[in-house]
Design a protein around this motif. Sequence first.
Motif, PDB file in Angstrom:
ATOM      1  N   GLY A 256       0.852  -1.173   0.000  1.00 48.80           N
ATOM      2  CA  GLY A 256       0.000   0.000   0.000  1.00 48.80           C
ATOM      3  C   GLY A 256       0.893   1.230   0.000  1.00 48.80           C
ATOM      4  O   GLY A 256       2.116   1.139   0.031  1.00 48.80           O
ATOM      5  N   GLN A 257       0.294   2.412   0.014  1.00 48.87           N
ATOM      6  CA  GLN A 257       1.059   3.656  -0.038  1.00 48.87           C
ATOM      7  C   GLN A 257       1.969   3.829   1.178  1.00 48.87           C
ATOM      8  O   GLN A 257       3.003   4.478   1.094  1.00 48.87           O
ATOM      9  CB  GLN A 257       0.102   4.842  -0.138  1.00 48.87           C
ATOM     10  N   ASN A 258       1.575   3.247   2.312  1.00 49.08           N
ATOM     11  CA  ASN A 258       2.386   3.386   3.532  1.00 49.08           C
ATOM     12  C   ASN A 258       3.377   2.238   3.710  1.00 49.08           C
ATOM     13  O   ASN A 258       3.936   2.057   4.786  1.00 49.08           O
ATOM     14  CB  ASN A 258       1.480   3.502   4.756  1.00 49.08           C
ATOM     15  N   LEU A 259       3.583   1.436   2.638  1.00 50.06           N
ATOM     16  CA  LEU A 259       4.532   0.320   2.599  1.00 50.06           C
ATOM     17  C   LEU A 259       4.082  -0.898   3.391  1.00 50.06           C
ATOM     18  O   LEU A 259       4.841  -1.866   3.510  1.00 50.06           O
ATOM     19  CB  LEU A 259       5.928   0.746   3.084  1.00 50.06           C
ATOM     20  N   CYS A 260       2.874  -0.878   3.939  1.00 51.10           N
ATOM     21  CA  CYS A 260       2.382  -2.064   4.636  1.00 51.10           C
ATOM     22  C   CYS A 260       2.029  -3.154   3.626  1.00 51.10           C
ATOM     23  O   CYS A 260       1.820  -2.889   2.438  1.00 51.10           O
ATOM     24  CB  CYS A 260       1.164  -1.717   5.493  1.00 51.10           C
ATOM     25  N   PHE A 261       1.928  -4.387   4.099  1.00 48.43           N
ATOM     26  CA  PHE A 261       1.647  -5.526   3.219  1.00 48.43           C
ATOM     27  C   PHE A 261       0.191  -5.484   2.768  1.00 48.43           C
ATOM     28  O   PHE A 261      -0.728  -5.494   3.585  1.00 48.43           O
ATOM     29  CB  PHE A 261       1.939  -6.836   3.965  1.00 48.43           C
ATOM     30  N   HIS A 262      -0.018  -5.418   1.462  1.00 50.94           N
ATOM     31  CA  HIS A 262      -1.368  -5.284   0.901  1.00 50.94           C
ATOM     32  C   HIS A 262      -1.390  -5.928  -0.489  1.00 50.94           C
ATOM     33  O   HIS A 262      -1.328  -5.244  -1.506  1.00 50.94           O
ATOM     34  CB  HIS A 262      -1.739  -3.803   0.815  1.00 50.94           C
TER      35      HIS A 262
ATOM     36  N   LYS B 172       6.438  10.732   1.671  1.00 51.27           N
ATOM     37  CA  LYS B 172       5.050  11.140   1.444  1.00 51.27           C
ATOM     38  C   LYS B 172       4.235   9.948   0.960  1.00 51.27           C
ATOM     39  O   LYS B 172       4.749   9.073   0.269  1.00 51.27           O
ATOM     40  CB  LYS B 172       4.972  12.302   0.458  1.00 51.27           C
ATOM     41  N   TRP B 173       2.977   9.933   1.334  1.00 52.03           N
ATOM     42  CA  TRP B 173       2.083   8.847   0.926  1.00 52.03           C
ATOM     43  C   TRP B 173       0.682   9.403   0.742  1.00 52.03           C
ATOM     44  O   TRP B 173       0.298  10.407   1.333  1.00 52.03           O
ATOM     45  CB  TRP B 173       2.092   7.722   1.963  1.00 52.03           C
ATOM     46  N   ARG B 174      -0.073   8.755  -0.115  1.00 53.11           N
ATOM     47  CA  ARG B 174      -1.439   9.196  -0.398  1.00 53.11           C
ATOM     48  C   ARG B 174      -2.420   8.391   0.453  1.00 53.11           C
ATOM     49  O   ARG B 174      -2.445   7.161   0.386  1.00 53.11           O
ATOM     50  CB  ARG B 174      -1.762   9.001  -1.886  1.00 53.11           C
TER      51      ARG B 174
ATOM     52  N   GLY C 286      -9.773  11.133   1.318  1.00 50.38           N
ATOM     53  CA  GLY C 286      -9.887  11.923   0.092  1.00 50.38           C
ATOM     54  C   GLY C 286      -8.631  11.943  -0.757  1.00 50.38           C
ATOM     55  O   GLY C 286      -8.378  12.918  -1.483  1.00 50.38           O
ATOM     56  N   SER C 287      -7.816  10.881  -0.684  1.00 49.49           N
ATOM     57  CA  SER C 287      -6.573  10.758  -1.467  1.00 49.49           C
ATOM     58  C   SER C 287      -5.612  11.921  -1.219  1.00 49.49           C
ATOM     59  O   SER C 287      -4.910  12.370  -2.123  1.00 49.49           O
ATOM     60  CB  SER C 287      -6.892  10.651  -2.970  1.00 49.49           C
ATOM     61  N   ARG C 288      -5.577  12.407   0.002  1.00 49.62           N
ATOM     62  CA  ARG C 288      -4.674  13.514   0.327  1.00 49.62           C
ATOM     63  C   ARG C 288      -3.254  13.010   0.537  1.00 49.62           C
ATOM     64  O   ARG C 288      -3.042  11.913   1.057  1.00 49.62           O
ATOM     65  CB  ARG C 288      -5.146  14.218   1.603  1.00 49.62           C
TER      66      ARG C 288
END
Length: 363
Positions: A147-153, A260-262, A267-269
């Motif tokens: 995912g955007q935060n580098l977690c396993f997804h 940075k991550w979305r 709201g995709s910020r």
Amino acid sequence: MPEVQEILEQYGGTFLQKHRLSLVQHKAMNAIRNCRTSRLGEHMDKCPHCGYEHPSYNSCRNRNCPKCQTFAKERWIDAQKADLLDVGYFHVVFTVPQELNALIYRNQRGCYNLLFRCAAETLQELAGDKKYLGAAIGLTAVLHTWGQNLCFHPHAHCIVPSGGLTTLGKWQPSQKKFFLPIRVLSRKFRGKFMALLKLQIPDIDFKLVSQCFRKEWVVYCKPPFKDAACVMEHLGRYTHRVAISNNRILKVENGAVTFKWRDYRDGSRWKAMTLSADEFIRRFLMHVLPAGFMKIRHYGFLSSRGKQKKLRICQIQSGTSLCRKEKLSAEQLIQKLIGRKPSQCPRCGYSGLLRTGFAPPGS
């Protein structure tokens, strides 16, 4: 700007003292640390016209390296242009519930293969139903595990032409914004995945199975692309992406990494996240795939088995031009990326740099 390479170089030694890595993770980590440094060998580019000299270092070419994927992406996209149809394309994403993440990570190769299989079969079987399209479709699937935060997804991105071949061999275009209902897709995918997962892992926890069956699995379809050029641009964005690109890293200081991550739930910020260097490396290496695993796969009339004949029929009947564009050479692809020929002097523009002073790796 800070890079993944800098983080691994600075904090990788400490990380290795605390954590055990698989062989493929070790290889990826060492390759990225050594990429475009003298440790992988080098040569000197010299201009005979103005005397300009500059060392050029070899790339690691590891598929997890943020530096090496730009050229690999352009080369792959150029090779796929001949397979494009002049029709609309859909982008469908299949995800699994987070309750399965730990199980999937412990059984990566088998579960990733299962994700590919179930996503492709779900699309093909429903598209073949006369209630929806009544035709055999083709698709390209790409595996992502982050995912955007580098977690396993783990999830699969599927690019699907809006049409297929009927049993009579005729092109059947889709007349709808998307020819398959999302809820039907989601439930069929859920049923397939869990049934095959229970066969693959017989001792799976029954409570986990029940919990996953009670949930609605997330499958969504993005709006269709405008034209073939948009398809290629979009494909390239997904096929050779690594867990995090260098341009998302904001700073590295005091043993912490800020990137940075979305946030799609807000709201995709764009937001900034700070992790310890140890946690950042752990999350990054979590997305190194098993050795030899194919993360891009083609199905239906785009598969290697049926492409020679079936894709040709699709191109003719869909009105796609059969004029084949010549593949770009490596030099042309590099010129496209850097804006000049690799043999051209960046100082005076003389087209004839000489390669001298070769040094092998480890010298």
